[in-house]
Design a protein around this motif. Structure first.
Motif, mmCIF file in Angstrom:
data_model
loop_
_atom_site.group_PDB
_atom_site.id
_atom_site.type_symbol
_atom_site.label_atom_id
_atom_site.label_comp_id
_atom_site.label_asym_id
_atom_site.label_seq_id
_atom_site.Cartn_x
_atom_site.Cartn_y
_atom_site.Cartn_z
ATOM 1 N N ASN A 89 -5.188 -3.045 5.505
ATOM 2 C CA ASN A 89 -3.813 -3.020 5.009
ATOM 3 C C ASN A 89 -3.143 -1.653 5.162
ATOM 4 N N ALA A 90 -3.643 -0.635 4.426
ATOM 5 C CA ALA A 90 -3.041 0.696 4.540
ATOM 6 C C ALA A 90 -3.246 1.256 5.947
ATOM 7 N N LEU A 91 -4.374 0.920 6.566
ATOM 8 C CA LEU A 91 -4.638 1.400 7.932
ATOM 9 C C LEU A 91 -3.591 0.857 8.903
ATOM 10 N N SER B 294 0.831 -1.202 0.000
ATOM 11 C CA SER B 294 0.000 0.000 0.000
ATOM 12 C C SER B 294 0.871 1.260 0.000
ATOM 13 N N VAL B 295 2.174 1.098 0.223
ATOM 14 C CA VAL B 295 3.092 2.230 0.054
ATOM 15 C C VAL B 295 3.389 2.343 -1.442
ATOM 16 N N PRO B 296 3.074 3.517 -2.064
ATOM 17 C CA PRO B 296 3.265 3.643 -3.511
ATOM 18 C C PRO B 296 4.690 3.268 -3.938
ATOM 19 N N GLY B 297 4.793 2.373 -4.927
ATOM 20 C CA GLY B 297 6.094 1.999 -5.496
ATOM 21 C C GLY B 297 6.769 0.812 -4.829
ATOM 22 N N PHE B 298 6.404 0.501 -3.607
ATOM 23 C CA PHE B 298 7.094 -0.578 -2.888
ATOM 24 C C PHE B 298 6.868 -1.910 -3.595
ATOM 25 N N HIS B 299 7.942 -2.682 -3.760
ATOM 26 C CA HIS B 299 7.783 -3.981 -4.399
ATOM 27 C C HIS B 299 8.740 -5.002 -3.792
ATOM 28 N N VAL B 300 8.349 -6.266 -3.905
ATOM 29 C CA VAL B 300 9.173 -7.341 -3.327
ATOM 30 C C VAL B 300 9.748 -8.237 -4.420
ATOM 31 N N GLU B 301 9.598 -7.815 -5.668
ATOM 32 C CA GLU B 301 10.131 -8.617 -6.763
ATOM 33 C C GLU B 301 11.621 -8.330 -6.897
ATOM 34 N N ILE B 302 12.408 -8.909 -6.005
ATOM 35 C CA ILE B 302 13.848 -8.723 -6.057
ATOM 36 C C ILE B 302 14.498 -10.105 -6.101
ATOM 37 N N SER B 303 15.688 -10.167 -6.694
ATOM 38 C CA SER B 303 16.373 -11.456 -6.801
ATOM 39 C C SER B 303 16.968 -11.832 -5.444
ATOM 40 N N SER B 304 17.345 -13.096 -5.305
ATOM 41 C CA SER B 304 17.953 -13.544 -4.049
ATOM 42 C C SER B 304 19.227 -12.762 -3.759
ATOM 43 N N GLU B 305 19.997 -12.442 -4.820
ATOM 44 C CA GLU B 305 21.245 -11.702 -4.627
ATOM 45 C C GLU B 305 20.949 -10.302 -4.098
ATOM 46 N N GLU B 306 19.955 -9.642 -4.728
ATOM 47 C CA GLU B 306 19.586 -8.300 -4.276
ATOM 48 C C GLU B 306 19.113 -8.319 -2.829
ATOM 49 N N PHE B 307 18.352 -9.360 -2.510
ATOM 50 C CA PHE B 307 17.817 -9.507 -1.150
ATOM 51 C C PHE B 307 18.967 -9.535 -0.134
ATOM 52 N N VAL B 308 19.947 -10.382 -0.413
ATOM 53 C CA VAL B 308 21.100 -10.507 0.478
ATOM 54 C C VAL B 308 21.861 -9.173 0.552
ATOM 55 N N ILE C 169 -7.619 -7.681 -3.211
ATOM 56 C CA ILE C 169 -7.695 -6.978 -1.931
ATOM 57 C C ILE C 169 -7.913 -5.493 -2.172
ATOM 58 N N ASP C 170 -8.731 -4.870 -1.330
ATOM 59 C CA ASP C 170 -8.841 -3.413 -1.333
ATOM 60 C C ASP C 170 -7.952 -2.907 -0.192
ATOM 61 N N LEU C 171 -6.822 -2.301 -0.564
ATOM 62 C CA LEU C 171 -5.824 -1.914 0.446
ATOM 63 C C LEU C 171 -6.301 -0.794 1.366
ATOM 64 N N SER C 172 -7.314 -0.030 0.918
ATOM 65 C CA SER C 172 -7.681 1.177 1.672
ATOM 66 C C SER C 172 -8.694 0.935 2.784
ATOM 67 N N ASP D 232 6.200 10.539 6.732
ATOM 68 C CA ASP D 232 5.877 11.868 7.271
ATOM 69 C C ASP D 232 4.493 12.332 6.840
ATOM 70 N N HIS D 233 3.984 11.721 5.762
ATOM 71 C CA HIS D 233 2.665 12.117 5.239
ATOM 72 C C HIS D 233 1.813 10.879 4.980
ATOM 73 N N PRO D 234 1.310 10.238 6.039
ATOM 74 C CA PRO D 234 0.552 8.991 5.861
ATOM 75 C C PRO D 234 -0.708 9.164 4.993
ATOM 76 N N ASP D 235 -1.131 10.422 4.748
ATOM 77 C CA ASP D 235 -2.295 10.620 3.876
ATOM 78 C C ASP D 235 -2.000 10.213 2.433
ATOM 79 N N LEU D 236 -0.714 9.980 2.122
ATOM 80 C CA LEU D 236 -0.372 9.504 0.774
ATOM 81 C C LEU D 236 -0.747 8.029 0.585
#
Ligand code: URA
Ligand code: CA
Length: 433
Positions: free
Chosen positions: A249-251, A126-140, A372-375, A324-328
């Protein structure tokens, strides 16, 4: 070796050898042993139980049935936290950056899953742009650089558990301590942590509704972890009412941000400090629990935990200005308050039903395919033990429809108000080491 003999032995209450347990798990995973034999075996375990040694062997065999995550390229002791699940459990969102703020590496593998709200990954998305599609190497690399990263489940982890869990589901053998404990621990161990802090919930919103059952499960999991060389402890905590105030979720992300600023709900803050200090102690960063707790509390108050959260969010593509601006964060179109129908003291908030109400609003998945409705979700204004005046808001509903009468009915039916004073519930019942 024959599966028939293994079933017979367990049926008669005997202990199985390591070789027999391996034979069963390997044969079931690769399809040599049929469901009907394993069904009979599971029912024997249900009635006859397993020794601590058998439970540890079963867990190890399940771990070795598939891939295992190798976190050895991450320096330091990797401590994972696992909760047996509840309603509005926002702890991971807080604990990951909080514990990392004391330089304890947090390499979190998480899921989406089914439930009242999404999993940790859904919430973070629910945070704009956040993603978990990273490789194992990037993760480490991210954990080595920033001390914290979250990745989606990858690889073929514990296929034996997947098959067994599906079979248990249709043979009335889910509710068995050795089977639950080995199932949960196999997944934690395959995920690569060196040490594990378990949050075993008890109460109406928990898998283990009775305290005695929760303790028994905690003891079983701690014994397995320690037997297979992963330093493990468990905290038994309350889930009769939801944890914290936010369910959604966002709450929950907003609530996590407030908690990381030192302004979170008391129960959520206390549980995070308890679980967090146990994690820091297992990571050998401090000598005593008190020292760990003091340093974590300090970082909630001096801004370091929040800074760590921002760095973590930014490192996975997220907009860290939300801190700092959770209204986003995504917001629902409508809010409705639920006024108390009488004055008194809140005596019951049935966690399960509040979770169901959140799900009716769209906060969770009923099936793997659901969106899911994140809001949307619910924010409690009162907890058990709080006085309330007739007409005062018990909670706020965040919805994307104005047709919420069925949700309100469900919520009214889940909250009781007593005439007499009611004591607040304990948050933590026990620690098991
Ligand atoms: N959760 C699990 O992962 N396994 C069980 O057996 C029960 C709950
Ligand atoms: Ca919460």
């Amino acid at each position: 070796m024959r599966m028939y003999d293994i079933i017979e032995k367990k049926r008669d209450g005997e202990n199985l050898s390591k070789e027999e347990i391996r034979f069963f798990i390997d044969g079931y995973t690769n399809g040599d042993i049929p469901d009907y034999q394993v069904s009979a075996f599971l029912m024997s375990v249900f009635f006859r139980d397993m020794s601590e040694a058998e439970r540890a062997e079963l867990t190890t065999a399940m771990v070795e049935s598939g891939d295992q995550v190798d976190l050895s390229a991450i320096s330091g002791i990797k401590v994972d936290k696992h909760s047996t699940g509840g309603v509005g459990d926002t702890t991971t969102l807080i604990l990951a950056p909080l514990v990392a703020s004391l330089d304890v590496p947090v390499a979190k593998m998480s899921g989406r899953g089914l439930g009242h709200t999404g999993g940790t990954i859904d919430k973070l998305e629910s945070v704009p742009g956040f993603h978990v599609e990273i490789s194992s190497e990037e993760f480490v690399d991210l954990v080595n650089q920033n001390k914290v990263a979250v990745v989606g489940q990858t690889g073929n982890l514990t296929p034996a558990d997947k098959k067994l869990y599906s079979l248990r589901d249709v043979t009335a053998t889910v509710n068995s301590i050795p089977l639950i404990a080995s199932s949960i621990m196999s997944k934690k161990i395959a995920s690569g942590a060196d040490a594990i802090v378990l949050d075993v919930k008890t109460g109406a919103g928990a898998f283990m509704k009775e305290l005695g059952d929760a303790k028994e499960l905690a003891e079983a999991m701690v014994s397995i972890g320690n037997r297979v060389g992963r330093n493990t402890m468990a905290v038994i905590s309350d889930m009769s009412q939801p944890l914290g105030n936010a369910i959604g979720n966002a709450l929950e992300v907003r609530e996590a941000i407030e908690t990381l600023q030192g302004n979170g709900p008391q129960d959520l803050t206390d549980l995070c400090l308890e679980l967090g200090s146990q994690m820091v102690l297992l990571a050998n960063k401090v000598d005593t629990l008190d020292e760990a707790r003091d340093r974590l509390a300090e970082n909630l108050n001096n801004g370091k935990a929040l800074e760590q959260f921002k760095a973590f969010i930014a490192s996975q593509g997220g907009d860290s200005t939300v801190a700092d601006h959770p209204d986003l964060l995504p917001q629902a179109s409508y809010t409705f308050d639920l006024p108390a129908e009488k004055s008194g003291t809140v005596s019951e908030i049935i966690a399960d039903n509040i979770g169901t109400a959140a799900m009716m609003l769209g906060a969770g998945r009923a099936t793997k395919e659901s969106e899911i409705d994140l809001s949307v979700g619910i924010v409690l204004r009162k907890k058990i033990g709080d006085p309330v005046q007739k007409g005062e808001s018990l909670l706020t509903i965040h919805a994307n429809t104005s047709a919420v009468d069925n949700v309100k009915d469900k919520l009214y039916a889940s909250i009781s108000i007593a005439d007499e004073a009611v004591e607040a519930l304990p948050l933590i019942y026990d620690n098991i080491t």
